[in-house]
Design a protein around this motif. Structure first.
Motif, PDB file in Angstrom:
ATOM      1  N   THR A  25       0.698  -1.158  -0.216  1.00 15.15           N
ATOM      2  CA  THR A  25      -0.006   0.079  -0.201  1.00 15.15           C
ATOM      3  C   THR A  25       1.061   1.309  -0.059  1.00 15.15           C
ATOM      4  N   THR A  26       2.040   1.323  -0.235  1.00 17.98           N
ATOM      5  CA  THR A  26       3.055   2.369  -0.038  1.00 17.98           C
ATOM      6  C   THR A  26       2.476   3.292  -1.432  1.00 17.98           C
ATOM      7  N   GLY A  27       2.444   4.532  -0.980  1.00 16.56           N
ATOM      8  CA  GLY A  27       2.113   5.449  -1.975  1.00 16.56           C
ATOM      9  C   GLY A  27       0.447   5.641  -2.388  1.00 16.56           C
ATOM     10  N   LEU A  28      -0.062   4.805  -1.798  1.00 16.17           N
ATOM     11  CA  LEU A  28      -1.645   5.000  -1.895  1.00 16.17           C
ATOM     12  C   LEU A  28      -2.397   5.986  -1.516  1.00 16.17           C
ATOM     13  N   ASP A  29      -3.313   6.976  -1.991  1.00 16.19           N
ATOM     14  CA  ASP A  29      -4.004   7.927  -1.263  1.00 16.19           C
ATOM     15  C   ASP A  29      -5.128   6.897  -0.475  1.00 16.19           C
ATOM     16  N   PRO A  30      -5.836   7.833   0.397  1.00 20.34           N
ATOM     17  CA  PRO A  30      -6.968   7.121   1.233  1.00 20.34           C
ATOM     18  C   PRO A  30      -7.812   6.235   0.367  1.00 20.34           C
ATOM     19  N   ASN A  31      -8.291   6.958  -0.538  1.00 19.83           N
ATOM     20  CA  ASN A  31      -9.299   6.249  -1.409  1.00 19.83           C
ATOM     21  C   ASN A  31      -8.830   4.919  -2.143  1.00 19.83           C
ATOM     22  N   GLN A  32      -7.546   4.944  -2.791  1.00 19.44           N
ATOM     23  CA  GLN A  32      -7.028   4.055  -3.209  1.00 19.44           C
ATOM     24  C   GLN A  32      -6.669   2.783  -2.183  1.00 19.44           C
ATOM     25  N   LEU A  33      -6.434   3.318  -0.943  1.00 14.10           N
ATOM     26  CA  LEU A  33      -5.912   2.483   0.305  1.00 14.10           C
ATOM     27  C   LEU A  33      -7.487   1.533   0.697  1.00 14.10           C
ATOM     28  N   ILE A  34      -8.476   2.164   0.658  1.00 18.11           N
ATOM     29  CA  ILE A  34      -9.397   1.212   0.723  1.00 18.11           C
ATOM     30  C   ILE A  34     -10.000   0.236  -0.267  1.00 18.11           C
ATOM     31  N   GLU A  35      -9.770   0.422  -1.478  1.00 21.81           N
ATOM     32  CA  GLU A  35     -10.109  -0.108  -2.507  1.00 21.81           C
ATOM     33  C   GLU A  35      -9.297  -1.522  -2.612  1.00 21.81           C
ATOM     34  N   ILE A  36      -7.691  -1.193  -2.366  1.00 20.75           N
ATOM     35  CA  ILE A  36      -6.934  -2.301  -2.310  1.00 20.75           C
ATOM     36  C   ILE A  36      -6.999  -3.198  -0.950  1.00 20.75           C
ATOM     37  N   ARG A  37      -7.374  -2.540   0.096  1.00 16.82           N
ATOM     38  CA  ARG A  37      -7.595  -3.149   1.328  1.00 16.82           C
ATOM     39  C   ARG A  37      -8.712  -4.274   0.903  1.00 16.82           C
ATOM     40  N   ASP A  38      -9.905  -3.724   0.366  1.00 20.53           N
ATOM     41  CA  ASP A  38     -11.004  -4.702  -0.091  1.00 20.53           C
ATOM     42  C   ASP A  38     -10.662  -5.636  -0.832  1.00 20.53           C
ATOM     43  N   LEU A  39      -9.724  -5.228  -1.925  1.00 23.94           N
ATOM     44  CA  LEU A  39      -9.316  -6.389  -3.030  1.00 23.94           C
ATOM     45  C   LEU A  39      -8.563  -7.620  -2.248  1.00 23.94           C
ATOM     46  N   ILE A  40      -7.643  -7.161  -1.171  1.00 20.02           N
ATOM     47  CA  ILE A  40      -6.907  -8.258  -0.503  1.00 20.02           C
ATOM     48  C   ILE A  40      -7.715  -9.048   0.331  1.00 20.02           C
ATOM     49  N   ARG A  41      -8.822  -8.415   0.930  1.00 23.73           N
ATOM     50  CA  ARG A  41      -9.684  -9.211   1.688  1.00 23.73           C
ATOM     51  C   ARG A  41     -10.626 -10.138   1.023  1.00 23.73           C
ATOM     52  N   GLN A  42     -11.037  -9.728  -0.255  1.00 22.56           N
ATOM     53  CA  GLN A  42     -11.476 -10.584  -1.212  1.00 22.56           C
ATOM     54  C   GLN A  42     -10.755 -11.555  -1.713  1.00 22.56           C
ATOM     55  N   LEU A  43      -9.496 -11.394  -1.970  1.00 28.65           N
ATOM     56  CA  LEU A  43      -8.459 -12.337  -2.557  1.00 28.65           C
ATOM     57  C   LEU A  43      -8.344 -13.446  -1.612  1.00 28.65           C
ATOM     58  N   GLY A  44      -8.117 -13.106  -0.210  1.00 25.66           N
ATOM     59  CA  GLY A  44      -7.628 -13.785   0.880  1.00 25.66           C
ATOM     60  C   GLY A  44      -8.750 -14.788   1.201  1.00 25.66           C
ATOM     61  N   GLU A  45     -10.044 -14.834   0.593  1.00 25.54           N
ATOM     62  CA  GLU A  45     -10.834 -16.009   0.879  1.00 25.54           C
ATOM     63  C   GLU A  45     -10.595 -17.240   0.331  1.00 25.54           C
ATOM     64  N   ASN A  46      -9.766 -17.158  -0.740  1.00 25.47           N
ATOM     65  CA  ASN A  46      -9.499 -18.294  -1.485  1.00 25.47           C
ATOM     66  C   ASN A  46      -7.848 -18.474  -1.806  1.00 25.47           C
ATOM     67  N   LYS A  47      -7.166 -17.669  -1.118  1.00 24.69           N
ATOM     68  CA  LYS A  47      -5.781 -17.655  -1.452  1.00 24.69           C
ATOM     69  C   LYS A  47      -4.914 -17.697  -0.230  1.00 24.69           C
ATOM     70  N   ILE A  48      -3.836 -18.024  -0.148  1.00 27.12           N
ATOM     71  CA  ILE A  48      -2.888 -17.740   1.070  1.00 27.12           C
ATOM     72  C   ILE A  48      -2.322 -16.233   0.669  1.00 27.12           C
ATOM     73  N   ILE A  49      -2.652 -15.388   1.644  1.00 26.27           N
ATOM     74  CA  ILE A  49      -1.750 -14.026   1.471  1.00 26.27           C
ATOM     75  C   ILE A  49      -0.948 -13.738   2.517  1.00 26.27           C
ATOM     76  N   ILE A  50       0.342 -13.141   2.382  1.00 26.12           N
ATOM     77  CA  ILE A  50       1.198 -12.835   3.203  1.00 26.12           C
ATOM     78  C   ILE A  50       1.493 -11.630   3.034  1.00 26.12           C
ATOM     79  N   LEU A  51       1.329 -10.728   3.710  1.00 25.21           N
ATOM     80  CA  LEU A  51       1.357  -9.258   3.722  1.00 25.21           C
ATOM     81  C   LEU A  51       2.462  -8.642   4.649  1.00 25.21           C
TER      82      LEU A  51
END
Length: 297
Positions: free
Chosen positions: A157-183
């Motif tokens: 999330t380096t360099g993301l503005d607050p709106n982008q941050l929310i979108e990427i957070r949502d994407l990571i949570r969504q992807l994490g339902e069916n994948k392994i994610i190390i952050l």
């Protein structure tokens, strides 16, 4: 899909970057990797991805050692390194097409990834003209394009503005339902927002492996209060749900409550009933940040 890290150690000359690290991660887990600079986070991620191949111990992906069948394992891993190396002169769509061809992925998948990371409007721009936040999205798209079962993200999330941050957070949570994610990140709020579990490293060793939901349930409410003059310890027995109290010197006390109720009003009432004035009052709830500070200082 699972990751099993078994007694992994890595030396750089005589310096130990990682020391006897072991843990397991299962499909559907989003795991935050925390630690101060130099704690071994990046080294550990590079070992799991197969970027570093010379190390002690082993890493098993779905029971297969990275030392025995690295290429097959890497096909199931998407990796966004902290440096995020990109071909700056290429256009976004051109670059992702190149990455897709490397993975032998149909071009139709590129549109799905562009939409997922919010790059559709930037597809025909050269990468060097993008903001840092959008460059991060390009790196994330490249890591996702082959639909890996494991996603390893170093400071995503380096360099993301607050709106982008929310979108990427949502994407990571969504992807994490069916994948392994190390952050890996230095931002505690990011871990608390998207992760199920946290591993904290110090000097190459794991000093904590915590389920975040349980950590939140176990949180004690800590209030630091200073009165206008010293009082005796016994007076605090009037306060409900008081777990413990510690004198910090003078008229300053640290009060720990075993309740989720905000106890500041109770402390104010206590002061009024006993003819006291509050000079200052601060909450210091024991959360992920305080746990991190406690373990890594």
């Amino acid at each position: 899909m699972s990751i099993k890290v078994e007694n992994v150690s890595k030396l750089y000359n005589t310096q130990k970057a990682v020391q006897n690290v072991s843990f397991e991660i299962e499909k559907g887990e989003v795991v935050g990797l925390l630690g101060p600079n130099g704690s071994g986070k990046s080294t550990l991620m590079k070992i799991i991805t197969g970027f570093i191949t010379s190390f002690q111990g082993d890493v098993l992906i779905e029971g297969v050692s990275v030392k025995k069948n690295l290429l097959a394992i890497q096909k199931n891993i998407g990796y966004l390194p902290e440096s995020n190396p990109l071909y700056q002169e290429m256009y976004v769509l051109e670059y992702l097409t190149f990455v897709a061809e490397v993975h032998k992925i149909p071009k139709k998948e590129i549109k799905n990834v562009l939409d997922a990371v919010g790059l559709t409007q930037e597809a025909h721009k050269q990468i060097y003209k993008l903001s840092k936040g959008y460059k991060q999205r390009v790196g994330l798209a490249a890591a996702l394009i082959h639909n890996p079962k494991i996603l390893i993200l170093d400071e995503p999330t380096t360099g993301l503005d607050p709106n982008q941050l929310i979108e990427i957070r949502d994407l990571i949570r969504q992807l994490g339902e069916n994948k392994i994610i190390i952050l890996s990140t230095h931002i505690m709020q990011e871990v608390e927002a998207v992760c199920d579990r946290v591993l904290i490293l110090k000097n190459g060793e794991i000093v904590a492996d915590e389920n975040l939901k349980k950590l939140k349930e176990q949180q004690m409410q800590i209030i630091e209060v200073e009165f206008d003059f010293q009082i005796e310890k016994r007076f605090f027995n009037q306060l409900p749900d008081l777990q413990s109290l510690t004198s910090l010197g003078g008229a300053v006390w640290e009060l720990t409550f075993d309740t989720k109720e905000d106890m500041r009003s109770k402390v104010f009432d206590f002061a009024t009933e006993n003819g006291l004035k509050i000079i200052q009052l601060n909450t210091k709830n024991k959360n992920l940040e305080s746990l991190f500070t406690e373990l890594t200082n």
